[in-house]
Design a protein around this motif. Structure first.
Motif, mmCIF file in Angstrom:
data_model
loop_
_atom_site.group_PDB
_atom_site.id
_atom_site.type_symbol
_atom_site.label_atom_id
_atom_site.label_comp_id
_atom_site.label_asym_id
_atom_site.label_seq_id
_atom_site.Cartn_x
_atom_site.Cartn_y
_atom_site.Cartn_z
ATOM 1 N N ILE A 125 0.846 -1.194 0.000
ATOM 2 C CA ILE A 125 0.000 0.000 0.000
ATOM 3 C C ILE A 125 0.886 1.250 0.000
ATOM 4 O O ILE A 125 0.548 2.259 -0.597
ATOM 5 N N TYR A 126 2.022 1.157 0.677
ATOM 6 C CA TYR A 126 2.986 2.254 0.744
ATOM 7 C C TYR A 126 4.266 1.820 0.029
ATOM 8 O O TYR A 126 5.195 1.287 0.648
ATOM 9 N N PRO A 127 4.336 2.032 -1.278
ATOM 10 C CA PRO A 127 5.446 1.492 -2.065
ATOM 11 C C PRO A 127 6.826 1.985 -1.637
ATOM 12 O O PRO A 127 7.793 1.228 -1.688
ATOM 13 N N PHE A 128 6.947 3.231 -1.195
ATOM 14 C CA PHE A 128 8.264 3.744 -0.828
ATOM 15 C C PHE A 128 8.770 3.112 0.464
ATOM 16 O O PHE A 128 9.957 2.833 0.600
ATOM 17 N N LYS A 129 7.857 2.881 1.415
ATOM 18 C CA LYS A 129 8.251 2.179 2.639
ATOM 19 C C LYS A 129 8.712 0.758 2.300
ATOM 20 O O LYS A 129 9.706 0.270 2.824
ATOM 21 N N TRP A 130 7.967 0.110 1.405
ATOM 22 C CA TRP A 130 8.302 -1.260 1.023
ATOM 23 C C TRP A 130 9.642 -1.313 0.302
ATOM 24 O O TRP A 130 10.480 -2.174 0.590
ATOM 25 N N LEU A 131 9.890 -0.385 -0.622
ATOM 26 C CA LEU A 131 11.157 -0.353 -1.351
ATOM 27 C C LEU A 131 12.327 -0.070 -0.415
ATOM 28 O O LEU A 131 13.411 -0.660 -0.562
ATOM 29 N N ARG A 132 12.121 0.808 0.560
ATOM 30 C CA ARG A 132 13.183 1.076 1.537
ATOM 31 C C ARG A 132 13.470 -0.184 2.344
ATOM 32 O O ARG A 132 14.629 -0.536 2.596
ATOM 33 N N TYR A 133 12.432 -0.928 2.713
ATOM 34 C CA TYR A 133 12.613 -2.180 3.451
ATOM 35 C C TYR A 133 13.356 -3.215 2.601
ATOM 36 O O TYR A 133 14.252 -3.908 3.086
ATOM 37 N N VAL A 134 12.994 -3.319 1.331
ATOM 38 C CA VAL A 134 13.668 -4.254 0.426
ATOM 39 C C VAL A 134 15.160 -3.922 0.351
ATOM 40 O O VAL A 134 16.010 -4.811 0.452
ATOM 41 N N MET A 135 15.477 -2.662 0.190
ATOM 42 C CA MET A 135 16.884 -2.267 0.098
ATOM 43 C C MET A 135 17.609 -2.533 1.421
ATOM 44 O O MET A 135 18.750 -3.001 1.421
ATOM 45 N N PHE A 136 16.974 -2.269 2.542
ATOM 46 C CA PHE A 136 17.572 -2.579 3.845
ATOM 47 C C PHE A 136 17.829 -4.074 3.966
ATOM 48 O O PHE A 136 18.884 -4.503 4.426
ATOM 49 N N SER A 137 16.871 -4.882 3.509
ATOM 50 C CA SER A 137 17.014 -6.332 3.595
ATOM 51 C C SER A 137 18.174 -6.844 2.747
ATOM 52 O O SER A 137 18.880 -7.768 3.137
ATOM 53 N N ILE A 138 18.367 -6.252 1.597
ATOM 54 C CA ILE A 138 19.448 -6.681 0.708
ATOM 55 C C ILE A 138 20.800 -6.154 1.188
ATOM 56 O O ILE A 138 21.789 -6.882 1.226
ATOM 57 N N CYS A 139 20.834 -4.894 1.568
ATOM 58 C CA CYS A 139 22.102 -4.246 1.913
ATOM 59 C C CYS A 139 22.537 -4.476 3.353
ATOM 60 O O CYS A 139 23.711 -4.366 3.672
ATOM 61 N N GLY A 140 21.583 -4.732 4.233
ATOM 62 C CA GLY A 140 21.926 -4.900 5.636
ATOM 63 C C GLY A 140 22.243 -3.588 6.325
ATOM 64 O O GLY A 140 22.867 -3.573 7.379
ATOM 65 N N ALA A 141 21.835 -2.483 5.732
ATOM 66 C CA ALA A 141 22.084 -1.163 6.323
ATOM 67 C C ALA A 141 20.845 -0.295 6.143
ATOM 68 O O ALA A 141 20.287 -0.232 5.055
ATOM 69 N N ARG A 142 20.428 0.336 7.223
ATOM 70 C CA ARG A 142 19.326 1.289 7.110
ATOM 71 C C ARG A 142 19.758 2.417 6.185
ATOM 72 O O ARG A 142 20.943 2.699 6.053
ATOM 73 N N GLY A 143 18.770 3.056 5.557
ATOM 74 C CA GLY A 143 19.112 4.139 4.655
ATOM 75 C C GLY A 143 17.890 4.928 4.244
ATOM 76 O O GLY A 143 16.782 4.701 4.742
ATOM 77 N N CYS A 144 18.093 5.850 3.331
ATOM 78 C CA CYS A 144 17.035 6.730 2.842
ATOM 79 C C CYS A 144 16.905 6.598 1.334
ATOM 80 O O CYS A 144 17.897 6.413 0.632
ATOM 81 N N LEU A 145 15.670 6.730 0.857
ATOM 82 C CA LEU A 145 15.395 6.788 -0.572
ATOM 83 C C LEU A 145 15.166 8.233 -0.958
ATOM 84 O O LEU A 145 14.484 8.972 -0.237
ATOM 85 N N SER A 146 15.723 8.628 -2.083
ATOM 86 C CA SER A 146 15.486 9.979 -2.580
ATOM 87 C C SER A 146 15.230 9.916 -4.083
ATOM 88 O O SER A 146 15.520 8.917 -4.737
ATOM 89 N N ALA A 147 14.675 10.994 -4.616
ATOM 90 C CA ALA A 147 14.372 11.067 -6.041
ATOM 91 C C ALA A 147 15.575 11.532 -6.848
ATOM 92 O O ALA A 147 15.613 11.350 -8.059
ATOM 93 N N ILE A 148 16.565 12.127 -6.180
ATOM 94 C CA ILE A 148 17.802 12.561 -6.850
ATOM 95 C C ILE A 148 18.987 12.123 -5.986
ATOM 96 O O ILE A 148 18.851 12.017 -4.760
ATOM 97 N N PRO A 149 20.139 11.861 -6.587
ATOM 98 C CA PRO A 149 21.299 11.442 -5.792
ATOM 99 C C PRO A 149 21.644 12.468 -4.719
ATOM 100 O O PRO A 149 21.770 13.655 -5.000
ATOM 101 N N GLY A 150 21.746 12.019 -3.480
ATOM 102 C CA GLY A 150 22.097 12.904 -2.380
ATOM 103 C C GLY A 150 20.996 13.863 -1.978
ATOM 104 O O GLY A 150 21.215 14.747 -1.159
ATOM 105 N N GLY A 151 19.804 13.685 -2.521
ATOM 106 C CA GLY A 151 18.693 14.582 -2.229
ATOM 107 C C GLY A 151 17.987 14.239 -0.927
ATOM 108 O O GLY A 151 18.351 13.287 -0.234
ATOM 109 N N PRO A 152 16.960 15.027 -0.597
ATOM 110 C CA PRO A 152 16.206 14.766 0.629
ATOM 111 C C PRO A 152 15.391 13.478 0.497
ATOM 112 O O PRO A 152 15.035 13.062 -0.608
#
Length: 99
Positions: free
Chosen positions: A28-55
Motif C-alpha cells: 500500500i505504501y510502495p516507498f516504505k516497502w522499497l526502503r525495506y527491500v533495500m535494507f534487507s538486501i544491503c543490511g544497512a538502514r538508509g534513505c530513498l530519494s528522487a535525486i542522488p544525495g537529495g532529501p
C-alpha cells in the motif's frame, strides 16, 4: 519500471529494477516497502530519494507518481550476504531440536 540506484563509496550503481505493477501490487505504501527491500538486501538502514544525495522522499505516499529512478543512501556500511557461504549452513532436524 522502478530503478533503484545504490549510492556507495561516492559511486552510484544501478542495483535493482522492479516493475511498477509489482511494487503497487505488493504494498500500500510502495516507498516504505522499497526502503525495506533495500535494507534487507544491503543490511544497512538508509534513505530513498528522487535525486542522488537529495532529501528523503515521503514514505507515506501511496503512489509512485511516475517516479522511475530512486536512490538509496545507506546510513552505515552495507553487509551483503555471500551466496556461497549459505551452502555451508545446515538446519537442524526435528530430532536434534528435541534433544
Amino acid at each position: 519500471m522502478v530503478n533503484i540506484y545504490l549510492n556507495i563509496d561516492k559511486s552510484t550503481l544501478l542495483f535493482l529494477s522492479i516493475p511498477d505493477s509489482d511494487v503497487q501490487r505488493l504494498s500500500i505504501y510502495p516507498f516504505k516497502w522499497l526502503r525495506y527491500v533495500m535494507f534487507s538486501i544491503c543490511g544497512a538502514r538508509g534513505c530513498l530519494s528522487a535525486i542522488p544525495g537529495g532529501p528523503a522522499i515521503d514514505y507515506d505516499s501511496a503512489s509512485l507518481n511516475d517516479i522511475v529512478n530512486l536512490y538509496y543512501e545507506p546510513l552505515g556500511n552495507c553487509v551483503f550476504v555471500e551466496y556461497p557461504s549459505l551452502n555451508d549452513q545446515t538446519s537442524p532436524t526435528t530430532s536434534e531440536i528435541g534433544s
